[in-house]
Scaffold this motif. Structure first.
Motif, PDB file in Angstrom:
ATOM      1  N   THR A 145      95.016   1.796  28.944  1.00 40.81           N
ATOM      2  CA  THR A 145      93.858   0.898  29.016  1.00 40.81           C
ATOM      3  C   THR A 145      93.771   0.093  30.321  1.00 40.81           C
ATOM      4  N   PRO A 146      94.871  -0.497  30.811  1.00 39.07           N
ATOM      5  CA  PRO A 146      94.742  -1.262  32.072  1.00 39.07           C
ATOM      6  C   PRO A 146      94.254  -0.378  33.238  1.00 39.07           C
ATOM      7  N   VAL A 147      94.735   0.856  33.285  1.00 35.71           N
ATOM      8  CA  VAL A 147      94.328   1.766  34.362  1.00 35.71           C
ATOM      9  C   VAL A 147      92.872   2.192  34.167  1.00 35.71           C
ATOM     10  N   LEU A 148      92.499   2.398  32.916  1.00 36.00           N
ATOM     11  CA  LEU A 148      91.108   2.736  32.597  1.00 36.00           C
ATOM     12  C   LEU A 148      90.175   1.594  33.000  1.00 36.00           C
ATOM     13  N   ARG A 149      90.596   0.371  32.673  1.00 34.70           N
ATOM     14  CA  ARG A 149      89.765  -0.794  33.030  1.00 34.70           C
ATOM     15  C   ARG A 149      89.641  -0.950  34.539  1.00 34.70           C
ATOM     16  N   ALA A 150      90.750  -0.739  35.242  1.00 30.29           N
ATOM     17  CA  ALA A 150      90.709  -0.838  36.707  1.00 30.29           C
ATOM     18  C   ALA A 150      89.783   0.226  37.288  1.00 30.29           C
ATOM     19  N   ALA A 151      89.808   1.419  36.691  1.00 33.66           N
ATOM     20  CA  ALA A 151      88.916   2.491  37.168  1.00 33.66           C
ATOM     21  C   ALA A 151      87.457   2.093  36.950  1.00 33.66           C
ATOM     22  N   VAL A 152      87.149   1.600  35.768  1.00 28.86           N
ATOM     23  CA  VAL A 152      85.770   1.224  35.447  1.00 28.86           C
ATOM     24  C   VAL A 152      85.301   0.066  36.339  1.00 28.86           C
ATOM     25  N   ASN A 153      86.247  -0.802  36.705  1.00 28.59           N
ATOM     26  CA  ASN A 153      85.907  -1.921  37.596  1.00 28.59           C
ATOM     27  C   ASN A 153      85.497  -1.468  38.986  1.00 28.59           C
ATOM     28  N   ARG A 154      85.782  -0.205  39.325  1.00 29.40           N
ATOM     29  CA  ARG A 154      85.333   0.296  40.626  1.00 29.40           C
ATOM     30  C   ARG A 154      83.818   0.506  40.661  1.00 29.40           C
ATOM     31  N   LEU A 155      83.202   0.601  39.486  1.00 29.56           N
ATOM     32  CA  LEU A 155      81.758   0.865  39.455  1.00 29.56           C
ATOM     33  C   LEU A 155      80.988  -0.345  39.971  1.00 29.56           C
ATOM     34  N   ALA A 156      79.894  -0.067  40.685  1.00 27.94           N
ATOM     35  CA  ALA A 156      79.035  -1.142  41.189  1.00 27.94           C
ATOM     36  C   ALA A 156      78.245  -1.737  40.021  1.00 27.94           C
ATOM     37  N   PRO A 157      77.942  -3.052  40.081  1.00 29.81           N
ATOM     38  CA  PRO A 157      77.060  -3.642  39.081  1.00 29.81           C
ATOM     39  C   PRO A 157      75.688  -2.966  39.128  1.00 29.81           C
ATOM     40  N   PRO A 158      74.956  -2.816  38.015  1.00 30.47           N
ATOM     41  CA  PRO A 158      75.346  -3.251  36.669  1.00 30.47           C
ATOM     42  C   PRO A 158      76.124  -2.192  35.904  1.00 30.47           C
ATOM     43  N   MET A 159      76.501  -1.086  36.579  1.00 29.80           N
ATOM     44  CA  MET A 159      77.135   0.016  35.854  1.00 29.80           C
ATOM     45  C   MET A 159      78.487  -0.373  35.274  1.00 29.80           C
ATOM     46  N   ASP A 160      79.230  -1.265  35.989  1.00 28.70           N
ATOM     47  CA  ASP A 160      80.529  -1.692  35.464  1.00 28.70           C
ATOM     48  C   ASP A 160      80.358  -2.398  34.113  1.00 28.70           C
ATOM     49  N   ALA A 161      79.330  -3.243  34.016  1.00 23.47           N
ATOM     50  CA  ALA A 161      79.111  -3.979  32.762  1.00 23.47           C
ATOM     51  C   ALA A 161      78.598  -3.055  31.658  1.00 23.47           C
ATOM     52  N   VAL A 162      77.756  -2.098  32.023  1.00 22.37           N
ATOM     53  CA  VAL A 162      77.251  -1.145  31.025  1.00 22.37           C
ATOM     54  C   VAL A 162      78.423  -0.330  30.462  1.00 22.37           C
ATOM     55  N   ALA A 163      79.307   0.109  31.368  1.00 22.06           N
ATOM     56  CA  ALA A 163      80.479   0.870  30.919  1.00 22.06           C
ATOM     57  C   ALA A 163      81.385  -0.008  30.053  1.00 22.06           C
ATOM     58  N   ALA A 164      81.597  -1.256  30.468  1.00 26.99           N
ATOM     59  CA  ALA A 164      82.455  -2.169  29.685  1.00 26.99           C
ATOM     60  C   ALA A 164      81.857  -2.387  28.290  1.00 26.99           C
ATOM     61  N   TYR A 165      80.534  -2.457  28.220  1.00 25.59           N
ATOM     62  CA  TYR A 165      79.895  -2.560  26.900  1.00 25.59           C
ATOM     63  C   TYR A 165      80.167  -1.301  26.083  1.00 25.59           C
ATOM     64  N   HIS A 166      79.994  -0.139  26.725  1.00 28.25           N
ATOM     65  CA  HIS A 166      80.220   1.120  26.005  1.00 28.25           C
ATOM     66  C   HIS A 166      81.646   1.203  25.458  1.00 28.25           C
ATOM     67  N   PHE A 167      82.622   0.788  26.274  1.00 27.04           N
ATOM     68  CA  PHE A 167      84.028   0.868  25.841  1.00 27.04           C
ATOM     69  C   PHE A 167      84.372  -0.216  24.809  1.00 27.04           C
ATOM     70  N   GLY A 168      83.438  -1.135  24.573  1.00 26.09           N
ATOM     71  CA  GLY A 168      83.695  -2.169  23.568  1.00 26.09           C
ATOM     72  C   GLY A 168      84.486  -3.349  24.112  1.00 26.09           C
ATOM     73  N   TRP A 169      84.493  -3.507  25.443  1.00 28.61           N
ATOM     74  CA  TRP A 169      85.245  -4.629  26.038  1.00 28.61           C
ATOM     75  C   TRP A 169      84.410  -5.893  26.121  1.00 28.61           C
ATOM     76  N   ILE A 170      83.090  -5.735  26.178  1.00 29.97           N
ATOM     77  CA  ILE A 170      82.201  -6.907  26.181  1.00 29.97           C
ATOM     78  C   ILE A 170      81.059  -6.643  25.193  1.00 29.97           C
ATOM     79  N   ASP A 171      80.402  -7.733  24.757  1.00 31.23           N
ATOM     80  CA  ASP A 171      79.274  -7.557  23.844  1.00 31.23           C
ATOM     81  C   ASP A 171      77.968  -7.469  24.643  1.00 31.23           C
ATOM     82  N   VAL A 172      76.840  -7.410  23.920  1.00 28.27           N
ATOM     83  CA  VAL A 172      75.540  -7.233  24.571  1.00 28.27           C
ATOM     84  C   VAL A 172      75.262  -8.333  25.600  1.00 28.27           C
ATOM     85  N   ASP A 173      75.805  -9.537  25.341  1.00 30.22           N
ATOM     86  CA  ASP A 173      75.556 -10.654  26.250  1.00 30.22           C
ATOM     87  C   ASP A 173      76.629 -10.787  27.329  1.00 30.22           C
TER      88      ASP A 173
END
Lengths: 354, 354
Positions: B25-53
């Motif tokens: 998970t930490p490596v997965l999160r670091a990989a997803v953090n490479r995405l430019a906004p807003p894609m990083d947040a959309v991906a984080a939502y998909h993975f269940g790390w953040i909610d709609v807000d």
């Protein structure tokens, strides 16, 4: 369209583009044939090899600048042009993956004078076949099984991520009232520059070039891509639909914040301010209202962009990027013949009308 | 749900899944953090790390069977489990790329008890972020820069192509009146078997295993995937929405030609024939008409599938595939401890209820 442009060596450029097409197309077709039905036919339709009813067509496969560059790229590293073929095919596959997805996201109904894939075969096929072409690109490179193939695939992957970043920026800019010239150039560098840069390094990497050489070739390709996109932005407003295969005022219909628009808005002065007021009002309208504009309404917006200097600035920007691209070639050793051909292709890119 | 299933070593399986989650998970999160906004947040939502807000959530990241397998895969080749981490992350990225695109193509509005990405952020973000995760998967592997990383990426690419083939088949089957059991198994082998197979070979390949070893590990993974999917198909009809996070009768609502359905239709006899008549009539209805069915209408279809033997056949198929998977492990040398853990995971897959 551009009287101060360099004179182009038409015969040389035609031969280069033709060589790229001749060497890359059979391998590209064989790759696409690996797809399971109906994706193989959907892809063949997208590439212009068959029509809506599945009949073979003479086909307009596009300009094929990228394959020509990938083969020259191999030669720049002292390898045979054929060494660049898998790179040429992989770059074409990624380019077309992005077209399939972008046309769907942007709601574009026409490309190369034909209905787009999502329009003919539905959104699911546009998504699936796009995904499959992206996977195929990696497959074609990695089955070479060499360390250099891994390096080439990594560069292609990084370019693809930038392509995606650029499309994300492009979409977000459509909903913003103001986009700076710098933001627009960054978006276009991602959306067009990165993959063109990769086309110019991928053959060299497959031919064993070191990372420094590949980086310099990418510098040429990146600025060539920006020149290419500046010309595309001019054609997107003032291009002849007969040549471009798109609707008249294509980018204005989509309210694209392309270079001529952002440059005109940044210029200041009466025409710039009137344009800003009109576009701010347009932004509040629905897509249907914009689609119902008359030709004259689009023409008056285009005239204001030109009056504010957006057309001239973009033409100059194309020339500036062309000059930066060509200058980069001096930073690396390569056969003189190859350098001359890369220069000829750069010249072609800024004077093309489609 | 399955009285004749193997007894599972819950503590061992929990520890394996937990280890996979903790290391990947930490490596997965670091990989997803490479995405430019807003894609990083959309991906984080998909993975269940953040909610709609955008608020961090405890998150339900799924069962994490694949990361657990990728780490065991490295150990099967005699390497440290950590060697499998980039493989675990790459497989998770590809899996989630396919979920993002499939949910959009299938029109699925819920996943893991939450609205899907296209529903919250729109179709364009679902396409873009899916594309970006696919690219990231290759990036994570290829930046290792080794020949083995290239081999691993090639296997992942081939698995991804099968995944896409499977989704294409799945979509086409929804519009067909009759699908054979063999066609259904082929589709499920592509859609689920291929990537699970890759999860079981990728760590080993990164650890230097030869192609024969990798192929045998993939055989285990492929049949494990088919067992996994058979259980998924049972849960798709008879699963508890509280556990699965999907609607009741989820697969019946979508008219999926899943294993219990095609097995029931192939069985013959009065219940099978009545089911065939009802589904043929359903096929002529619109999506809205199906969505308006009462719970009882779905329940009566599920009862017919069970009466015709589709539920029992699918349970037995899960056990058969489980047995084939476990037997494959005898064809390759590996530490006994690792073999026992792969068997425990296989046992878990067939008895799970979510």
């Amino acid at each position: 369209m551009n009287p101060a442009s360099p004179a182009i060596d038409t015969a040389r450029v035609t031969a280069l583009l033709e060589r790229g097409r001749t060497l890359a197309t059979p391998v590209l077709r064989a790759a696409v044939n690996r797809l399971a039905p109906p994706m193989d036919a959907v892809a063949a339709y997208h590439f212009g090899w068959i029509d809506v009813d599945g009949r073979p067509t003479a086909g307009d496969g596009g300009k094929a600048v990228r394959p020509a560059l990938a083969l020259l790229s191999a030669e720049a590293a002292g390898a045979a042009p054929e060494v660049g073929i898998p790179g040429a095919v992989a770059v074409e596959l990624v380019h077309n993956f992005s077209l399939l997805h972008d046309d769907l996201m942007d709601g574009d109904e026409q490309r190369r004078h034909r209905d787009t894939v999502w329009k003919v075969h539905g959104p699911a096929q546009a998504i699936l076949v796009g995904d499959a072409l992206f996977a195929l690109a990696n497959e074609i490179l990695l089955e070479l099984g060499t360390v250099d193939a891994g390096r080439a695939t990594r560069r292609l992957t990084l370019a693809t991520r930038k392509l995606i970043d650029g499309q994300a920026q492009d979409i977000s800019y459509e909903h913003r009232e103001r986009v700076t010239v710098e933001e627009c150039l960054e978006m276009e560098g991602n959306k067009t520059g990165a993959l063109l840069a990769c086309a110019v390094s991928i053959g060299a990497v497959l031919g064993g070039a070191d990372d420094r050489t590949a980086d310099i070739l990418e510098k040429y390709g990146y600025h060539l891509g920006l020149a290419f996109q500046a010309v595309d932005d001019l054609l997107g407003i003032w291009g002849d639909p007969e040549s471009t295969g798109k609707q008249t005022w294509s980018d204005l219909r989509q309210r694209k914040k392309s270079l001529p628009v952002v440059a005109a808005l940044a210029a200041g002065g009466p025409a710039s301010e009137r344009l800003a007021d009109i576009l701010a009002a347009d932004a509040k309208k629905s897509e249907t209202e914009i689609a119902d504009f008359t030709e004259e309404e689009f023409a008056s917006r285009a005239a204001l962009i030109e009056e504010a200097g957006g057309r001239e600035w973009t033409s100059e920007e194309a020339r500036r990027q062309h000059a930066t691209a060509v200058a980069a070639l001096d930073e690396v050793d390569m056969p003189e013949q190859v350098r001359a051909q890369l220069v000829a292709l750069a010249d072609f890119v800024v004077v093309r009308e489609r």
